[in-house]
Design an enzyme around this catalytic site. Sequence first.
Site, PDB file in Angstrom:
ATOM      1  NE  ARG A  27     -17.101  21.134 -25.847  1.00 19.28           N
ATOM      2  CZ  ARG A  27     -17.314  19.883 -25.443  1.00 19.28           C
ATOM      3  NH1 ARG A  27     -18.138  19.098 -26.116  1.00 19.28           N
ATOM      4  NH2 ARG A  27     -16.712  19.397 -24.374  1.00 19.28           N
TER       5      ARG A  27
ATOM      6  CG  HIS B  34     -11.613  18.295 -23.601  1.00 18.50           C
ATOM      7  ND1 HIS B  34     -12.229  19.359 -22.953  1.00 18.50           N
ATOM      8  CD2 HIS B  34     -12.549  17.299 -23.656  1.00 18.50           C
ATOM      9  CE1 HIS B  34     -13.467  19.013 -22.625  1.00 18.50           C
ATOM     10  NE2 HIS B  34     -13.682  17.777 -23.045  1.00 18.50           N
TER      11      HIS B  34
ATOM     12  CD  GLN C 283     -13.051  14.690 -19.938  1.00 19.76           C
ATOM     13  OE1 GLN C 283     -14.103  15.113 -20.345  1.00 19.76           O
ATOM     14  NE2 GLN C 283     -12.991  13.768 -18.988  1.00 19.76           N
TER      15      GLN C 283
ATOM     16  CG  ASP D 108     -11.384  10.884 -27.072  1.00 21.72           C
ATOM     17  OD1 ASP D 108     -12.610  10.749 -26.948  1.00 21.72           O
ATOM     18  OD2 ASP D 108     -10.857  11.948 -27.453  1.00 21.72           O
TER      19      ASP D 108
ATOM     20  CB  CYS E  98     -13.300  12.243 -22.034  1.00 21.10           C
ATOM     21  SG  CYS E  98     -13.318  12.229 -23.828  1.00 21.10           S
TER      22      CYS E  98
ATOM     23  NE  ARG F 129     -15.033  17.781 -17.662  1.00 21.42           N
ATOM     24  CZ  ARG F 129     -15.531  17.957 -18.891  1.00 21.42           C
ATOM     25  NH1 ARG F 129     -16.052  16.930 -19.530  1.00 21.42           N
ATOM     26  NH2 ARG F 129     -15.470  19.123 -19.492  1.00 21.42           N
TER      27      ARG F 129
HETATM   28  N1   CP Z   1     -16.263  14.675 -22.221  1.00 20.41           N
HETATM   29  C1   CP Z   1     -16.902  15.750 -22.700  1.00 20.41           C
HETATM   30  O1   CP Z   1     -16.337  16.852 -22.852  1.00 20.41           O
HETATM   31  O2   CP Z   1     -18.215  15.515 -22.977  1.00 20.41           O
HETATM   32  P1   CP Z   1     -19.184  16.492 -23.766  1.00 20.41           P
HETATM   33  O3   CP Z   1     -18.660  16.594 -25.176  1.00 20.41           O
HETATM   34  O4   CP Z   1     -20.516  15.830 -23.706  1.00 20.41           O
HETATM   35  O5   CP Z   1     -19.183  17.831 -23.091  1.00 20.41           O
HETATM   36  N1  NVA Z   2     -11.860  13.961 -28.876  1.00 20.52           N
HETATM   37  C1  NVA Z   2     -13.268  14.133 -28.680  1.00 20.52           C
HETATM   38  C2  NVA Z   2     -13.563  14.536 -27.281  1.00 20.52           C
HETATM   39  C3  NVA Z   2     -15.031  14.651 -26.958  1.00 20.52           C
HETATM   40  C4  NVA Z   2     -15.292  15.139 -25.575  1.00 20.52           C
HETATM   41  C5  NVA Z   2     -13.802  15.154 -29.655  1.00 20.52           C
HETATM   42  O1  NVA Z   2     -13.168  16.189 -29.843  1.00 20.52           O
HETATM   43  O2  NVA Z   2     -14.855  14.917 -30.240  1.00 20.52           O
END
Ligand code: CP
Ligand code: NVA
Length: 310
Positions: free
Chosen positions: A108, A135, A138, A228, A268, A294
């Site tokens: 990540r 993502h 997800q 989101d 998400c 997930r």
């Molecule tokens: N939805 C998601 O990716 O959650 P986290 O940021 O908690 O991993």
């Molecule tokens: N768009 C959000 C998704 C979090 C899972 C972010 O990048 O923070």
Amino acid sequence: MKHFIKIRDISIKDLKKIILDAKKRKSRRKKINTLDTDKGEPLKGKLLIQMFEKSSLRTRISFYIAIKQLNCEALTLRPDELHLSRGGESLADTAKIISTFGSAFMLRTDSDKKLEEFKKHMTIPIINGLSPSSHPTQVLSDIFTIEEIKKKSISKLKICWIGDANNNVINSLIEASVKFSFKLNIGCPKKYQPNKNLLNWAKKNNGKIKIFNECINSAKYSDVVFTDKVISMNDKVNKEKKLKEFKNFKVTTEVMNHAKKDAIFLHCLPRGPEVSDEVFLGKKSKVWQQALNRIYVQKSILLYCFEKLR
Ligand code: CP
Ligand code: NVA
């Protein structure tokens, strides 16, 4: 060996195979404990190395459980403990060492370029656990959830997105809408429309995307309403200003009432003011099931990466 970095780079045949495998695996686990392993232990002896440069709750835990159910191990690296983050070691050498010790790498990151650089130097599969531009784990899991609840192929459904249309989750959803051939309505402020290159790619590939600059018409007759966070982790913006610009892009009961009667709400997570409590905690909201799934889809993504999907 396969990477899982962007939905658009994966064939629809493989994407569907991942979803089908997840479905089979989930149905076989009804009465067993969280950490019991799947029959056949398809990834026995493997090590997933993961690194989070950004916060995570769901991705971290669901990958951990996925790995345990496949009877392998997960090791989470803290970026601040690596020589790499202090400039003491190159990315190329770090990638080679991770490839030497590990079987797969999940990252990540706050940089798409870094993801590409890791890919260039790795000899093991790399999975994108969220980047500024996408993502994918997800969104593939969300397609699984939608088909599980609606009991139909997503290609027969109308999906609506309300909110920031220029972030990682919607980018992956746009890519998925082209790959899986579903209708996607987007309701967003003019200033936050989807990325032009991505939209052009979608148009060239017969995407069925409509953009509205308000919520009601975008939600009309849809089967699923998504949103989101207005402020994403990678956003370097004036937060107060951005939140104000989105005040008319909130998923409320009124918005849900314009979608189909049996429409569901997905997010998400984590959430912000883009959805009312009434919708988020209401009957149409399937966010907890969405989060749980997930695990299942990530297991099948791992198996895809190791070319072990049946
Ligand atoms: N939805 C998601 O990716 O959650 P986290 O940021 O908690 O991993
Ligand atoms: N768009 C959000 C998704 C979090 C899972 C972010 O990048 O923070």
